[in-house]
Design a protein around this motif. Structure first.
Motif, PDB file in Angstrom:
ATOM      1  N   ASN A 203      13.148  21.189   6.537  1.00 47.46           N
ATOM      2  CA  ASN A 203      14.118  22.182   7.007  1.00 47.46           C
ATOM      3  C   ASN A 203      15.414  21.536   7.453  1.00 47.46           C
ATOM      4  OD1 ASN A 203      13.149  24.752   6.636  1.00 47.46           O
ATOM      5  ND2 ASN A 203      11.767  24.589   8.397  1.00 47.46           N
ATOM      6  N   MET A 204      15.247  20.439   8.199  1.00 42.79           N
ATOM      7  CA  MET A 204      16.398  19.720   8.712  1.00 42.79           C
ATOM      8  C   MET A 204      17.220  19.159   7.547  1.00 42.79           C
ATOM      9  SD  MET A 204      17.472  19.428  11.657  1.00 42.79           S
ATOM     10  CE  MET A 204      19.053  18.714  12.027  1.00 42.79           C
ATOM     11  N   ARG A 205      16.496  18.632   6.542  1.00 43.11           N
ATOM     12  CA  ARG A 205      17.167  18.053   5.377  1.00 43.11           C
ATOM     13  C   ARG A 205      18.017  19.115   4.684  1.00 43.11           C
ATOM     14  NH1 ARG A 205      12.985  15.435   1.492  1.00 43.11           N
ATOM     15  NH2 ARG A 205      12.026  14.842   3.451  1.00 43.11           N
ATOM     16  N   ARG A 206      17.458  20.337   4.618  1.00 44.28           N
ATOM     17  CA  ARG A 206      18.174  21.440   3.988  1.00 44.28           C
ATOM     18  C   ARG A 206      19.447  21.752   4.775  1.00 44.28           C
ATOM     19  NH1 ARG A 206      13.681  25.254   3.243  1.00 44.28           N
ATOM     20  NH2 ARG A 206      12.786  23.608   1.983  1.00 44.28           N
ATOM     21  N   ILE A 207      19.300  21.798   6.092  1.00 41.85           N
ATOM     22  CA  ILE A 207      20.464  22.115   6.926  1.00 41.85           C
ATOM     23  C   ILE A 207      21.548  21.053   6.740  1.00 41.85           C
ATOM     24  CG2 ILE A 207      21.266  22.291   9.319  1.00 41.85           C
ATOM     25  CD1 ILE A 207      18.505  23.585   9.929  1.00 41.85           C
ATOM     26  N   VAL A 208      21.128  19.782   6.684  1.00 41.38           N
ATOM     27  CA  VAL A 208      22.091  18.695   6.482  1.00 41.38           C
ATOM     28  C   VAL A 208      22.792  18.867   5.132  1.00 41.38           C
ATOM     29  CG1 VAL A 208      22.311  16.217   6.064  1.00 41.38           C
ATOM     30  CG2 VAL A 208      20.914  17.054   7.973  1.00 41.38           C
ATOM     31  N   LEU A 209      22.000  19.192   4.099  1.00 40.80           N
ATOM     32  CA  LEU A 209      22.574  19.356   2.756  1.00 40.80           C
ATOM     33  C   LEU A 209      23.594  20.490   2.719  1.00 40.80           C
ATOM     34  CD1 LEU A 209      22.493  18.707  -0.337  1.00 40.80           C
ATOM     35  CD2 LEU A 209      20.691  20.423  -0.514  1.00 40.80           C
ATOM     36  N   TYR A 210      23.178  21.676   3.206  1.00 40.24           N
ATOM     37  CA  TYR A 210      24.102  22.808   3.192  1.00 40.24           C
ATOM     38  C   TYR A 210      25.318  22.521   4.066  1.00 40.24           C
ATOM     39  CZ  TYR A 210      20.329  25.413   0.978  1.00 40.24           C
ATOM     40  OH  TYR A 210      19.350  25.820   0.122  1.00 40.24           O
ATOM     41  N   GLY A 211      25.088  21.882   5.196  1.00 36.43           N
ATOM     42  CA  GLY A 211      26.178  21.544   6.105  1.00 36.43           C
ATOM     43  C   GLY A 211      27.210  20.658   5.420  1.00 36.43           C
ATOM     44  N   CYS A 212      26.725  19.645   4.684  1.00 36.86           N
ATOM     45  CA  CYS A 212      27.633  18.732   3.999  1.00 36.86           C
ATOM     46  C   CYS A 212      28.450  19.473   2.944  1.00 36.86           C
ATOM     47  CB  CYS A 212      26.857  17.602   3.320  1.00 36.86           C
ATOM     48  SG  CYS A 212      26.198  16.431   4.500  1.00 36.86           S
ATOM     49  N   ILE A 213      27.759  20.336   2.161  1.00 37.11           N
ATOM     50  CA  ILE A 213      28.475  21.060   1.095  1.00 37.11           C
ATOM     51  C   ILE A 213      29.516  21.988   1.716  1.00 37.11           C
ATOM     52  CG2 ILE A 213      28.243  22.709  -0.801  1.00 37.11           C
ATOM     53  CD1 ILE A 213      25.469  21.565  -1.289  1.00 37.11           C
ATOM     54  N   LEU A 214      29.112  22.685   2.777  1.00 35.61           N
ATOM     55  CA  LEU A 214      30.032  23.614   3.433  1.00 35.61           C
ATOM     56  C   LEU A 214      31.231  22.864   4.012  1.00 35.61           C
ATOM     57  CD1 LEU A 214      30.218  26.634   3.987  1.00 35.61           C
ATOM     58  CD2 LEU A 214      29.137  26.249   6.202  1.00 35.61           C
TER      59      LEU A 214
ATOM     60  N   ARG B 220      17.491   6.280   4.527  1.00 37.93           N
ATOM     61  CA  ARG B 220      16.281   6.276   5.356  1.00 37.93           C
ATOM     62  C   ARG B 220      16.282   7.451   6.325  1.00 37.93           C
ATOM     63  NH1 ARG B 220      15.939   0.356   6.144  1.00 37.93           N
ATOM     64  NH2 ARG B 220      14.736  -0.352   4.338  1.00 37.93           N
ATOM     65  N   TRP B 221      17.470   7.661   6.915  1.00 38.47           N
ATOM     66  CA  TRP B 221      17.578   8.725   7.911  1.00 38.47           C
ATOM     67  C   TRP B 221      17.286  10.083   7.272  1.00 38.47           C
ATOM     68  CZ3 TRP B 221      21.641  12.522   8.343  1.00 38.47           C
ATOM     69  CH2 TRP B 221      21.537  13.297   9.507  1.00 38.47           C
ATOM     70  N   VAL B 222      17.894  10.320   6.077  1.00 37.51           N
ATOM     71  CA  VAL B 222      17.676  11.593   5.388  1.00 37.51           C
ATOM     72  C   VAL B 222      16.210  11.741   5.012  1.00 37.51           C
ATOM     73  CG1 VAL B 222      18.181  12.867   3.264  1.00 37.51           C
ATOM     74  CG2 VAL B 222      20.032  11.790   4.535  1.00 37.51           C
ATOM     75  N   HIS B 223      15.619  10.621   4.529  1.00 45.83           N
ATOM     76  CA  HIS B 223      14.237  10.661   4.095  1.00 45.83           C
ATOM     77  C   HIS B 223      13.300  10.993   5.255  1.00 45.83           C
ATOM     78  CE1 HIS B 223      11.141   9.837   1.172  1.00 45.83           C
ATOM     79  NE2 HIS B 223      10.454   9.233   2.133  1.00 45.83           N
ATOM     80  N   GLY B 224      13.672  10.512   6.460  1.00 46.88           N
ATOM     81  CA  GLY B 224      12.811  10.711   7.622  1.00 46.88           C
ATOM     82  C   GLY B 224      12.871  12.121   8.187  1.00 46.88           C
ATOM     83  N   LEU B 225      13.884  12.905   7.781  1.00 47.60           N
ATOM     84  CA  LEU B 225      14.019  14.252   8.336  1.00 47.60           C
ATOM     85  C   LEU B 225      12.952  15.178   7.776  1.00 47.60           C
ATOM     86  CD1 LEU B 225      17.869  14.663   7.984  1.00 47.60           C
ATOM     87  CD2 LEU B 225      16.599  14.331  10.098  1.00 47.60           C
ATOM     88  N   ASP B 226      12.610  16.205   8.538  1.00 47.47           N
ATOM     89  CA  ASP B 226      11.671  17.170   7.976  1.00 47.47           C
ATOM     90  C   ASP B 226      12.442  18.090   7.024  1.00 47.47           C
ATOM     91  OD1 ASP B 226      11.454  20.183   9.571  1.00 47.47           O
ATOM     92  OD2 ASP B 226      12.833  18.634  10.313  1.00 47.47           O
TER      93      ASP B 226
END
Lengths: 258, 379
Positions: B22-33, B14-20
């Motif tokens: 750009n933010m979702r992208r940052i979270v994704l790249y952050g997790c992979i990194l 839910r939290w990921v879905h609620g992000l805009d």
């Protein structure tokens, strides 16, 4: 009136078939010039000779007074002499807007601009032109999935995006729904009058070319058979013969039909 | 029970879905990194295997520049990997020793590098490997870009097959016997971590660079060449420029990865390490097909999946690993050419913005109103 394209004595043979034989044609600036002739008479070959798709055997092609017969396709296109294809050619896996954007003129492209993004006004221009040909709603669809007629309209819009000085159109109305043809004629005319694009048009639909063109060349068997205003051409006995089976009588039925 | 167990997952979803976006992208790249950076500590035993995964991702991404985005199926990209590897080795050795002497006495002399010498040589060697591979790409490009379709594929395959033969016959670089690269001046854990992070950095750099590249005119231009090169020429596009630059970019990153990979292995020779055409050279293509060629994420997903399957079959189906891999390749090529991302694009076009716009015209309602008022006023 100045001539945009001057073709003088152009000859092009494929093996033993002389597709263009000593052809001389003038395309005056700002006008719409028609090119008609039976199948296999050398119309598309003449277009290919003009835009450099193949080297010509003899003769000269001048664009705005400059000899272009030894130039390559890309160089000629960047000078502002463009053609569309009889078998419509678009970038089929890209959407309409992308097709338009990549069709921006390339004459002033630098290594730096290759790596820049498109400014918003260019996208707006692309959308306006798509609107002009009636494809605005479908601009985000993959263009290869559009109907043939819509692809043809897209190809026309792409050509306009390239801001050509002269546009060579190979059968623009072939395959287009008859109810859309009048709209297309209006658009071709306004491209000529409002955008100042000189047009040279191959067309098989007689009523289209007669309303569209200011003057018409008729080819037959690789030669210029007749040249004149639409009503002169319409009443020319040689043209009528060429179209209505006269070539059976003239016994040179070597153009592959029947 | 099941609901309670899943509820943290649902909450995260839910939290990921609620992000805009750009933010979702940052979270994704952050997790992979974060996963990439922590991997050598968390899964220490798998450091090498995960380092190779980053190299595989780089392979797939660079192959896709031409093969996916530009429609030129090259079978010879592995040549740049090997060229980068050898140039790096020559620079590393040549800075402080005579290369011919070094390769001739290989193994018989104990050559000691100070840490400063080692790292200077490595850094310069990696850069030279990338740039050198790029230079070779320009030379090869002048020859092979006269070819199209299957002829291009065969022409580039020729380059990839000729390279190890030429190197193998060249005594200056040790011929078929190869070269042992200078010893790392430090402990084995530190060494494997250094090369792991270099692989990680180059894979991320390649992804970031291509993500930017595909958003510029360059991306559309190479797509246009893929869809209809003759049309693109007819529209005045500088096709040769785009082809050369695209290939040079692929060669640059492959050269960098070759330089790092050679040092990670520690010993290089032409057939198995530098120019493994039938393994890495084919893998890079299959990974693109599997993930979805012509997309940014396809090669990344394909490489991850392929490499995981490969490692698992190596560990659990020893003796059958090549058969399993062969079956996987055949199934991908025959039945699943559009790949995972390609399949998603077909199944859910609206996720990718492929929709009919309900707006009737490019003009906004205000524009239309203004025009109508003007024409009324004119009357």
């Amino acid at each position: 009136m100045t001539e945009m394209i001057e073709v003088r004595g152009v000859t092009k043979a494929f093996g033993g078939v002389i597709a263009n034989n000593e052809i001389s044609v003038d395309v005056p600036e700002g006008r719409i010039t028609g090119l008609i002739g039976p199948n296999g008479s050398g119309k598309t070959t003449l277009f290919n000779s003009i835009v450099g798709y193949h080297p010509i055997d003899r003769g000269s092609v001048k664009f705005e007074g400059r000899e272009i017969s030894d130039m390559r396709v890309q160089q000629i296109a960047r000078l502002g002499l463009l053609r569309t294809f009889q078998q419509t050619r678009i970038y089929s896996k890209m959407n309409g807007v992308q097709n338009m954007l990549i069709s921006l003129p390339h004459h002033s492209e630098t290594y730096k601009s290759m790596f820049q993004k498109y400014p918003p006004e260019v996208t707006e221009k692309a959308e306006r032109l798509l609107d002009f040909v009636g494809l605005y709603q479908k601009r985000l669809l993959i263009s290869g999935e559009l109907s043939f007629g819509q692809q043809k309209l897209l190809e026309f819009a792409m050509a306009l995006m390239n801001e050509p000085r002269v546009l060579l159109l190979d059968e623009p109305t072939a395959g287009i729904n008859p109810t859309l043809i009048n709209g297309l004629i209006d658009r071709l005319k306004s491209a000529s009058s409002e955008l100042g694009v000189t047009l040279f048009v191959i067309e098989h639909n007689m009523s289209v070319i007669m309303t569209l063109a200011d003057n018409i060349y008729c080819l037959a068997n690789g030669r210029v058979l007749a040249h004149g205003a639409p009503d002169e051409i319409q009443n020319d006995q040689r043209v009528i013969n060429a179209y209505l089976g006269g070539h059976y009588i003239a016994d040179d039925g070597d153009d592959g039909e029947n | 029970m099941a609901e309670r167990g899943a509820s943290p997952l649902i909450a995260v979803g839910r939290w990921v879905h609620g992000l805009d976006p750009n933010m979702r992208r940052i979270v994704l790249y952050g997790c992979i990194l974060a996963a990439g950076i922590s991997a050598p500590f968390v899964f220490e035993a798998y450091t090498f295997a995960i380092a190779v995964l980053w190299v595989m991702i780089l392979f797939a991404l660079t192959w896709d520049i031409l093969g996916g985005q530009m429609g030129y199926n090259s079978l010879g990209n592995i040549a740049f990997f090997g060229i980068g590897m050898y140039i790096c080795a020559i620079v590393q050795i040549g800075l402080y020793y005579d290369v011919a002497l070094y390769t001739a006495h290989d193994g018989a002399v104990n050559i000691h590098y100070t840490p400063e010498q080692y790292f200077t040589g490595l850094a310069l060697g990696i850069v030279a490997g990338g740039l050198g591979a790029m230079a070779f790409a320009v030379v090869f490009g002048l020859i092979v870009f006269g070819l199209r379709g299957p002829y291009f594929a065969i022409g580039t395959l020729g380059v990839a097959l000729a390279a190890p033969e030429l190197i193998g016959a060249w005594d200056y670089v040790g011929g078929g016997g190869g070269i042992s690269l200078p010893n790392y001046p430090g402990g084995p854990d530190e060494r494997s971590r250094l090369f792991y992070y270099l692989c990680l950095i180059f894979a991320f750099a390649t992804f970031g660079f291509l993500k930017w590249l595909y958003s510029t005119r360059f991306g559309l231009a190479i797509n246009a060449i893929r869809d209809d090169e003759e049309k693109a020429e007819g529209m005045g596009l500088h096709t040769m420029r785009y082809k050369m630059i695209g290939w040079s970019i692929a060669a640059f990153f492959l050269g960098l990865s070759g330089a790092v990979f050679g040092n990670m292995i520690g010993f290089i020779e032409p057939l198995e390490v530098a120019f493994p055409t039938v393994t890495f050279g084919i893998f890079m293509i299959v990974m693109c097909l599997m993930g979805g060629k012509g997309t940014l994420w396809g090669p990344v997903i394909g490489a991850t999946l392929f490499h995981t399957i490969k490692e698992v079959t190596w560990a659990h189906m020893l003796g059958w690993q090549w058969v399993a891999l062969g079956v996987l390749i055949i199934v991908t090529v025959v039945f699943f050419q559009q790949g995972i991302v390609g399949w998603l694009k077909n199944a859910f076009p609206e996720w990718y913005g492929i929709t009919v716009d309900e707006a009737v015209s490019a003009e906004s309602d205000a524009d239309i109103a203004a025009r109508l008022t003007r024409s009324e006023a004119a009357e």
